[in-house]
Design a protein around this motif. Structure first.
Motif, PDB file in Angstrom:
ATOM      1  N   PHE A 118       0.833  -1.207   0.000  1.00  0.00           N
ATOM      2  CA  PHE A 118       0.000   0.000   0.000  1.00  0.00           C
ATOM      3  C   PHE A 118       0.863   1.251   0.000  1.00  0.00           C
ATOM      4  CE2 PHE A 118      -1.818   3.292   2.861  1.00  0.00           C
ATOM      5  CZ  PHE A 118      -2.871   3.723   2.071  1.00  0.00           C
ATOM      6  N   TRP A 119       1.898   1.287   0.811  1.00  0.00           N
ATOM      7  CA  TRP A 119       2.756   2.467   0.873  1.00  0.00           C
ATOM      8  C   TRP A 119       3.499   2.674  -0.442  1.00  0.00           C
ATOM      9  CZ3 TRP A 119       3.350   7.009   2.344  1.00  0.00           C
ATOM     10  CH2 TRP A 119       4.572   7.670   2.264  1.00  0.00           C
ATOM     11  N   LYS A 120       3.990   1.604  -1.030  1.00  0.00           N
ATOM     12  CA  LYS A 120       4.708   1.724  -2.299  1.00  0.00           C
ATOM     13  C   LYS A 120       3.809   2.342  -3.365  1.00  0.00           C
ATOM     14  CE  LYS A 120       7.470  -0.964  -5.613  1.00  0.00           C
ATOM     15  NZ  LYS A 120       6.787  -0.531  -6.845  1.00  0.00           N
ATOM     16  N   ALA A 121       2.580   1.842  -3.476  1.00  0.00           N
ATOM     17  CA  ALA A 121       1.659   2.375  -4.478  1.00  0.00           C
ATOM     18  C   ALA A 121       1.257   3.807  -4.164  1.00  0.00           C
ATOM     19  CB  ALA A 121       0.415   1.487  -4.563  1.00  0.00           C
ATOM     20  N   THR A 122       1.057   4.093  -2.875  1.00  0.00           N
ATOM     21  CA  THR A 122       0.665   5.447  -2.467  1.00  0.00           C
ATOM     22  C   THR A 122       1.795   6.437  -2.713  1.00  0.00           C
ATOM     23  OG1 THR A 122      -0.835   4.550  -0.788  1.00  0.00           O
ATOM     24  CG2 THR A 122      -0.139   6.837  -0.522  1.00  0.00           C
ATOM     25  N   LYS A 123       2.995   6.065  -2.332  1.00  0.00           N
ATOM     26  CA  LYS A 123       4.155   6.945  -2.526  1.00  0.00           C
ATOM     27  C   LYS A 123       4.409   7.231  -4.002  1.00  0.00           C
ATOM     28  CE  LYS A 123       8.207   5.173  -1.982  1.00  0.00           C
ATOM     29  NZ  LYS A 123       9.435   4.577  -1.394  1.00  0.00           N
ATOM     30  N   GLU A 124       4.158   6.248  -4.841  1.00  0.00           N
ATOM     31  CA  GLU A 124       4.393   6.412  -6.275  1.00  0.00           C
ATOM     32  C   GLU A 124       3.223   7.082  -6.991  1.00  0.00           C
ATOM     33  OE1 GLU A 124       5.374   2.538  -7.717  1.00  0.00           O
ATOM     34  OE2 GLU A 124       7.318   2.493  -6.686  1.00  0.00           O
ATOM     35  N   GLY A 125       2.159   7.359  -6.262  1.00  0.00           N
ATOM     36  CA  GLY A 125       1.012   8.032  -6.868  1.00  0.00           C
ATOM     37  C   GLY A 125       0.267   7.189  -7.866  1.00  0.00           C
ATOM     38  N   VAL A 126       0.238   5.885  -7.644  1.00  0.00           N
ATOM     39  CA  VAL A 126      -0.448   4.976  -8.560  1.00  0.00           C
ATOM     40  C   VAL A 126      -1.957   5.187  -8.454  1.00  0.00           C
ATOM     41  CG1 VAL A 126      -0.937   2.558  -9.078  1.00  0.00           C
ATOM     42  CG2 VAL A 126       1.385   3.260  -8.428  1.00  0.00           C
ATOM     43  N   SER A 127      -2.603   5.309  -9.591  1.00  0.00           N
ATOM     44  CA  SER A 127      -4.063   5.421  -9.631  1.00  0.00           C
ATOM     45  C   SER A 127      -4.646   4.114 -10.151  1.00  0.00           C
ATOM     46  CB  SER A 127      -4.511   6.572 -10.525  1.00  0.00           C
ATOM     47  OG  SER A 127      -5.929   6.615 -10.596  1.00  0.00           O
ATOM     48  N   VAL A 128      -5.583   3.550  -9.375  1.00  0.00           N
ATOM     49  CA  VAL A 128      -6.215   2.296  -9.785  1.00  0.00           C
ATOM     50  C   VAL A 128      -7.707   2.479 -10.039  1.00  0.00           C
ATOM     51  CG1 VAL A 128      -4.511   0.843  -8.633  1.00  0.00           C
ATOM     52  CG2 VAL A 128      -6.532   1.615  -7.368  1.00  0.00           C
ATOM     53  N   LEU A 129      -8.162   3.724 -10.088  1.00  0.00           N
ATOM     54  CA  LEU A 129      -9.566   3.958 -10.404  1.00  0.00           C
ATOM     55  C   LEU A 129      -9.865   3.388 -11.786  1.00  0.00           C
ATOM     56  CD1 LEU A 129     -10.145   7.617  -9.165  1.00  0.00           C
ATOM     57  CD2 LEU A 129     -10.489   5.460  -7.945  1.00  0.00           C
ATOM     58  N   ASP A 130     -11.009   2.711 -11.891  1.00  0.00           N
ATOM     59  CA  ASP A 130     -11.329   2.081 -13.167  1.00  0.00           C
ATOM     60  C   ASP A 130     -12.837   1.888 -13.257  1.00  0.00           C
ATOM     61  OD1 ASP A 130     -10.976   0.912 -15.631  1.00  0.00           O
ATOM     62  OD2 ASP A 130      -9.484  -0.552 -14.931  1.00  0.00           O
ATOM     63  N   LEU A 131     -13.286   1.402 -14.404  1.00  0.00           N
ATOM     64  CA  LEU A 131     -14.699   1.149 -14.602  1.00  0.00           C
ATOM     65  C   LEU A 131     -15.176   0.055 -13.654  1.00  0.00           C
ATOM     66  CD1 LEU A 131     -14.862   1.229 -18.508  1.00  0.00           C
ATOM     67  CD2 LEU A 131     -15.367   3.075 -16.887  1.00  0.00           C
ATOM     68  N   VAL A 132     -16.379   0.201 -13.153  1.00  0.00           N
ATOM     69  CA  VAL A 132     -16.951  -0.774 -12.231  1.00  0.00           C
ATOM     70  C   VAL A 132     -17.155  -2.101 -12.942  1.00  0.00           C
ATOM     71  CG1 VAL A 132     -18.920  -1.313 -10.749  1.00  0.00           C
ATOM     72  CG2 VAL A 132     -18.102   1.047 -10.930  1.00  0.00           C
ATOM     73  N   THR A 133     -16.695  -3.187 -12.315  1.00  0.00           N
ATOM     74  CA  THR A 133     -16.811  -4.506 -12.943  1.00  0.00           C
ATOM     75  C   THR A 133     -17.694  -5.462 -12.153  1.00  0.00           C
ATOM     76  OG1 THR A 133     -14.861  -5.396 -11.783  1.00  0.00           O
ATOM     77  CG2 THR A 133     -14.486  -4.283 -13.896  1.00  0.00           C
ATOM     78  N   ARG A 134     -18.230  -5.029 -11.012  1.00  0.00           N
ATOM     79  CA  ARG A 134     -19.020  -5.932 -10.186  1.00  0.00           C
ATOM     80  C   ARG A 134     -20.298  -6.362 -10.901  1.00  0.00           C
ATOM     81  NH1 ARG A 134     -17.876  -5.551  -4.816  1.00  0.00           N
ATOM     82  NH2 ARG A 134     -19.106  -7.458  -4.652  1.00  0.00           N
ATOM     83  N   GLU A 135     -20.631  -7.638 -10.778  1.00  0.00           N
ATOM     84  CA  GLU A 135     -21.807  -8.190 -11.444  1.00  0.00           C
ATOM     85  C   GLU A 135     -23.076  -7.483 -10.979  1.00  0.00           C
ATOM     86  OE1 GLU A 135     -24.088 -12.507 -12.009  1.00  0.00           O
ATOM     87  OE2 GLU A 135     -22.245 -12.359 -10.809  1.00  0.00           O
TER      88      GLU A 135
END
Length: 413
Positions: free
Chosen positions: A27-44
């Motif tokens: 979590f810290w690695k992704a947060t520090k690097e500013g990774v964005s994982v927002l995406d289209l909703v895929t839930r059934e």
């Protein structure tokens, strides 16, 4: 020295289940690097709903970390909370041993178990009452995560559930700290949410502040001229908070101190009024922490993504911090993962602890053209000597909260 001063509350463990990672280090690695994982909703079942973008926790296998007897009677939001609690306990290396009454559990919840509830209601109306499982009565309930974590861990100390809007995530941490001051040795505390089942999303569609944007990088842009609302998310974080004296006695790593907290209420969606309420909460939290405005080294913003709310937050920081507001780094890592309701400010608190440990302010993903008088960290992470962090949260129903955290140990990696 007063008893209150003697029983300072410190963070000794962090556990995270978030859209960008499961596990604190990832979590810290992704947060520090500013990774964005927002995406289209895929839930059934969500394909035709007007909510297009969200922060989903993907690749999470609850069966790999939670026993079957708990899985069958709990919703996805409790799976997240139990998994995060286990990670936090492992991180703290906390073994209650012969003192189970010295460990409590506090969680915050905003929506409860919508996925479990929807499934059982469909069975009720589609097949009849005999097909409804016996756990329907407890799995959807706000208290489910607190109850299951305490049962699983054998914790018999003070337990509670905070239902105070999104800001409840910070209020839960304050509740834990107060239990510590009253004599509890440790509290497993935090929040996790799972609001992306069809029924849950339909309930949220009544929020005017929910982003309907269809492009992931444009859906959640707080503090910009293109702000169009917030993106919801699932997941959250759990922390282990202990009395400092007991933590030191057992050789625990002191990751941070829960130094101050305050909360106010200004009414549902009255964002202009939230300026005064949030400023009052900030001042109250600083006062409880014995912290001057110039001592604040970083602000983890609420960052709703609604123009009126963003303006109110920027002005509230100016009201509470004075000239310091223009110079203190402000960040909103949640723009890369979405707002997990009560889980969002706890994720921010976890990120704040990690930021102080590593001496880095994480960036605000996807945001570039800031239109408020704030030193918003964008693009890449910013190195900084961080000793005191201010975490802010507001709820859609009008709750405001502020939390002051201080760096633990020597602040080195």
């Amino acid at each position: 020295m007063s008893p209150q001063e003697e029983r300072r509350s410190v963070v000794t463990g962090i556990g995270v289940v978030a859209p960008n990672a499961t596990g604190t280090d990832a979590f810290w690695k992704a947060t520090k690097e500013g990774v964005s994982v927002l995406d289209l909703v895929t839930r059934e079942g969500c394909e035709e709903l007007p909510l297009r973008v969200a922060g989903e926790v993907r690749g999470f296998d609850p069966g790999a970390v939670i026993e079957e007897r708990y899985l069958v009677q709990t919703d996805r939001f409790t799976h997240f909370a139990m998994a995060a609690a286990g990670l936090a306990l492992d991180d703290a290396r906390l073994d209650p041993g012969g003192s189970p009454f010295g460990v409590g559990v506090v969680t915050a919840a905003g929506s409860g178990g919508g996925e479990f509830g929807q499934r059982e209601l469909q069975r009720l109306w589609g097949k009849g009452s005999r097909y409804v499982g016996p756990y329907q009565s407890i799995a959807w309930f706000y208290a489910a995560s607190t109850g299951q974590i305490s049962i699983r861990g054998g914790f018999k100390g003070p337990c509670g559930v905070v239902a105070s809007d999104e800001a409840g995530g910070l209020d839960a941490l304050a509740h834990a700290a107060r239990n510590i001051r009253r004599g509890t040795d440790a509290v497993v505390v935090g929040a996790a949410e799972a609001p992306l089942a069809p029924y849950s999303i339909v309930c949220q569609l009544g929020y005017a502040d929910l982003s309907r944007a269809s492009h992931p990088t444009r859906a959640y842009l707080p503090f910009t001229a293109r702000a169009c609302g917030f993106v919801p998310a699932e997941g959250g974080a759990m922390l282990v908070v202990e009395a400092e004296r007991e933590a030191l006695a057992r050789g625990a790593r002191i990751r941070a101190e829960v130094a101050g907290h305050a909360a106010t209420f200004t009414g549902a969606a009255q964002w202009e009024k939230s300026r005064e309420g949030l400023a009052q909460a900030i001042c109250g939290a600083l006062a409880e922490a014995g912290c001057a405005p110039e001592e604040v080294d970083v602000v983890f913003a609420d960052a709703l993504g609604v123009p009126a709310a963003d303006r109110a937050e920027a002005l509230a920081l100016g009201d509470a911090l004075g000239h310091r507001a223009r110079h203190v780094p402000v960040t909103a890592p949640k723009t890369g993962i979405g707002r997990a309701y009560c889980g969002a400010p706890v994720l921010d608190a976890a990120a704040a602890v990690l930021a102080m440990e590593h001496g880095v302010v994480p960036p605000t993903p996807n945001v570039v053209d800031v239109c408020h008088d704030l030193d918003l960290v964008t693009g890449v992470a910013r190195p900084a000597d961080l000793r005191t962090a201010l975490v802010l949260s507001r709820g859609l129903m009008g709750s405001n909260a502020a939390l002051v955290l201080r760096r633990g140990g020597d602040g080195t990696d």
